[in-house]
Design a protein around this motif. Structure first.
Motif, mmCIF file in Angstrom:
data_model
loop_
_atom_site.group_PDB
_atom_site.id
_atom_site.type_symbol
_atom_site.label_atom_id
_atom_site.label_comp_id
_atom_site.label_asym_id
_atom_site.label_seq_id
_atom_site.Cartn_x
_atom_site.Cartn_y
_atom_site.Cartn_z
ATOM 1 N N GLU A 256 1.110 -1.279 -0.203
ATOM 2 C CA GLU A 256 -0.024 0.708 0.559
ATOM 3 C C GLU A 256 0.597 1.301 -0.274
ATOM 4 O OE1 GLU A 256 -3.696 -0.637 -0.740
ATOM 5 O OE2 GLU A 256 -3.485 1.138 0.651
ATOM 6 N N PRO B 43 -0.156 4.568 0.938
ATOM 7 C CA PRO B 43 -1.131 5.568 1.239
ATOM 8 C C PRO B 43 -0.847 6.692 0.960
ATOM 9 C CG PRO B 43 0.446 4.515 3.146
ATOM 10 C CD PRO B 43 0.724 4.317 2.024
ATOM 11 N N TYR C 269 3.536 -1.347 4.178
ATOM 12 C CA TYR C 269 3.140 0.083 3.808
ATOM 13 C C TYR C 269 4.214 0.534 3.875
ATOM 14 C CZ TYR C 269 -1.794 -0.484 5.337
ATOM 15 O OH TYR C 269 -3.554 -0.981 4.221
ATOM 16 N N LYS D 181 -6.409 6.993 6.589
ATOM 17 C CA LYS D 181 -7.012 4.792 6.326
ATOM 18 C C LYS D 181 -6.507 4.404 8.028
ATOM 19 C CE LYS D 181 -5.117 3.381 2.279
ATOM 20 N NZ LYS D 181 -6.152 3.317 1.532
ATOM 21 N N ALA E 89 -4.347 0.965 8.358
ATOM 22 C CA ALA E 89 -3.849 -0.453 7.701
ATOM 23 C C ALA E 89 -4.460 -1.288 8.548
ATOM 24 C CB ALA E 89 -2.818 -0.109 8.499
ATOM 25 N N GLU F 231 -14.308 4.518 7.432
ATOM 26 C CA GLU F 231 -12.448 5.891 7.101
ATOM 27 C C GLU F 231 -14.224 6.798 6.652
ATOM 28 O OE1 GLU F 231 -10.238 3.857 4.589
ATOM 29 O OE2 GLU F 231 -9.058 2.454 6.224
ATOM 30 N N THR G 46 -2.668 7.933 8.382
ATOM 31 C CA THR G 46 -2.653 6.882 8.366
ATOM 32 C C THR G 46 -2.380 6.420 9.710
ATOM 33 O OG1 THR G 46 -1.259 6.052 6.252
ATOM 34 C CG2 THR G 46 -2.190 4.274 7.835
#
Lengths: 292, 273
Positions: free
Chosen positions: A98, A100, A154, B88, B90, B107, B137
């Protein structure tokens, strides 16, 4: 620092930051022609890396890796599930990468990042091609229950070469993972728990990671090879080549050049392999160092 | 809304009255917050960034902008900028099974709550026709993620140099039934409201951990600008009577004061000498 730059053919001078913004290639080429890069590194030097494990309390295994300013976090969660009927003794490894939106100026919410899929498949390839992970070692009870390793990577800060950092993080997280203790009864029902953690032997309940694949990315820019490019260099690069080698054994387990506008000659590819070999030990040591 | 007392509350009340002290899972008293850790400048690519830990709850936030906004900016007012928030969770943030990557409604709701908390403070008239993006996040969710996210966003916005009226801190207070009480104790929402009385079966818990949030009967989250003494957002769930809600908000404000102090300390130490 402000210094004035002369653009050939023009009498006007301008600040370095403005020059960099308006003429990024000329700015970069000025450094490369001297054999150095804007951050001071020689062309062939990779950035230092550091690894920390056990950073996510809610996952079975986790790791945080920094390569220069690139920061990647990986987490492993193990789930018991039924195997594929065609492969009753094999478990699963599901890698998800991911990016983000907070990790870089070019990632936006709602738009899936194109690199995410590429990086995920390369990490998967590296783990299987080097035999670091053997799916047959993930069986709980053949035909009934196997482990599925959910590996989530991530990128928290994207400053180039995310694949390199991602693979290190994945490896460290897999080695850090503690496999939950499960019991399968005669009727095939599975239950978690049972044995207390302090009764475990030291290596019991760990995923067997039999190899140590390391990836090193090199960028091609106007016939120069730039090892471990940062985000700005990746944006300017005409192509990148990633070579993956196994630190245990020194064999090449993967090489990828995903398109790009420049072609790489055989010599270029050999140089990329050499760059990987040069940085292999340092990166493998960084991962091992987290477990000392 | 102007609140009466935004100074950190003394813990004397809970010390002197033994029925008030409720042993929580992690050994805290009812009015005690978890240790707060704040660090700015954690994302090199962002204009401003911050990492906040409320013990095991961990949130990282990056701020970009002012820059060209995403789709829809042209419809915005010409004299104001846009503040866009996206949070977001995780997939490994919660214990138990792996979460889904695209979690949709939860979210979005979370993001809009953070947005409302920050809108009161961010001076959008200072960046007209552009957008400031706040991306966060949640790396580990162990209760009060909303508060940690708002705190991280405030610090990141400050580091990014976005003009704000004040830092926004947030704190949650939940009303939980006391443990170790008689089975079938009466006093649910209708009956047991007030927390001050020694006979009340409920307690107000500041900065709930995950288990406490899940077991709560009611909760209130306060987003507060401490120096201005103004609340930018109050969200209450469950049933409350006037007095207990007032007590809960006061308690939350004291928690916010602590968060505010931690934010200021981190921002001050990040300024080069």
């Amino acid at each position: 620092i402000s210094s004035t730059w002369y653009w050939p053919g023009r009498r006007a001078t301008m600040e370095a930051a403005a020059f960099k913004r308006l003429y990024p290639h000329e700015y970069y080429a000025k450094f490369i022609s001297e054999g150095a890069r804007p951050d001071g590194r020689p062309l062939a030097r990779a950035r230092p890396s550091s690894v920390a494990i056990g950073v996510a309390g809610t996952a079975h295994g986790s790791a945080l890796v920094k390569v220069g300013r690139t920061t990647v976090m990986a987490a492993v969660k193990l789930e018991a599930c039924q195997p594929d009927p065609d492969a009753p003794d094999r478990g699963f490894l599901d890698v998800v990468v991911e990016f983000p939106p907070m990790c870089s100026a070019s990632t936006r919410p709602g738009r899936p990042n194109e690199d995410a899929h590429f990086v995920a498949r390369r990490i998967e390839d590296a783990l299987f091609d080097s035999a670091a992970i053997d799916k047959r070692k993930l069986t709980i009870k053949e035909g009934l229950w196997v482990w599925k390793i959910c590996l989530d990577v991530y990128c928290l800060d994207h400053d180039g070469s995310v694949l390199d950092a991602g693979l290190m993080a994945a490896l460290a997280a897999l080695r850090d993972a503690k496999v939950p203790h499960v019991v399968v009864d005669d009727r095939g029902k599975i239950t978690y728990g049972g044995r207390k953690t302090d009764e475990r032997e030291p290596d019991e309940g760990k995923i067997e990671v039999a190899a140590a694949p390391v990836a090193v990315t090199t960028a091609l820019y106007r016939k120069h090879l730039i090892v471990d490019p940062d985000a700005e260099e990746e944006a300017l690069a005409e192509a990148t080549v990633t070579v993956t080698m196994d630190a245990k054994g020194g064999k090449v387990v993967g090489m990828h050049k995903p398109g790009g506008t420049a072609e790489a000659s055989e010599t270029d590819l050999m140089h990329c392999v050499a760059a990987c070999r040069l940085n292999l030990e340092a990166r493998a040591k960084a991962v091992d160092g987290a477990f000392l | 809304a102007r609140l009466r007392d935004s100074r950190p509350s003394q813990d004397a009340r809970s010390d002197s009255d033994p029925t008030m002290a409720l042993p929580r899972e992690d050994g805290r008293s009812a009015e005690q917050m978890r240790p707060i850790f704040v660090k700015t400048g954690v994302i090199s690519q962002a204009a401003g960034s911050a990492y906040v830990e409320l013990d095991k709850t961990k949130v990282m936030c990056g701020v970009y902008g002012p820059r060209q906004g995403g789709p829809g900016t042209d419809k915005a007012e010409f004299d104001r900028g846009r503040l866009d928030v996206d949070v977001k969770l995780a997939t490994f943030a919660t214990s138990g099974a792996r979460g889904k990557v695209a979690q949709g409604d939860a979210e979005r709701e979370f993001s809009s709550m953070v947005h409302r908390a920050l809108s009161g403070a961010v001076m959008t008239e200072t960046f007209p026709k552009t957008a400031v993006d706040v991306f966060a996040t949640v790396l580990e969710a162990n209760g009060s993620e909303l508060c940690a996210t708002i705190a991280a966003a405030s610090a990141a916005l400050c580091e990014a140099g976005v003009a704000m009226r004040d830092l926004v801190s947030a704190c949650t207070v939940t009303r939980n039934r006391r443990t170790g009480g008689a089975d079938g104790a009466e006093g649910g929402g209708a009956d047991g409201g007030a927390d001050g009385g020694a006979d009340g079966p409920n307690a107000l818990l500041l900065d709930p951990a995950r288990g406490e949030e899940a077991a709560a009967e009611a909760g209130v989250t306060l987003a507060f600008m401490c120096r201005l003494g103004e609340a930018s957002q109050v969200v209450a769930t469950g049933t409350w009577d006037g007095d207990s809600l007032d007590d809960a908000v006061q308690l939350a404000a004291s928690g916010c004061a602590r968060v505010d102090a931690a934010l200021r300390e981190a921002l001050r130490s990040s300024v080069p000498a």
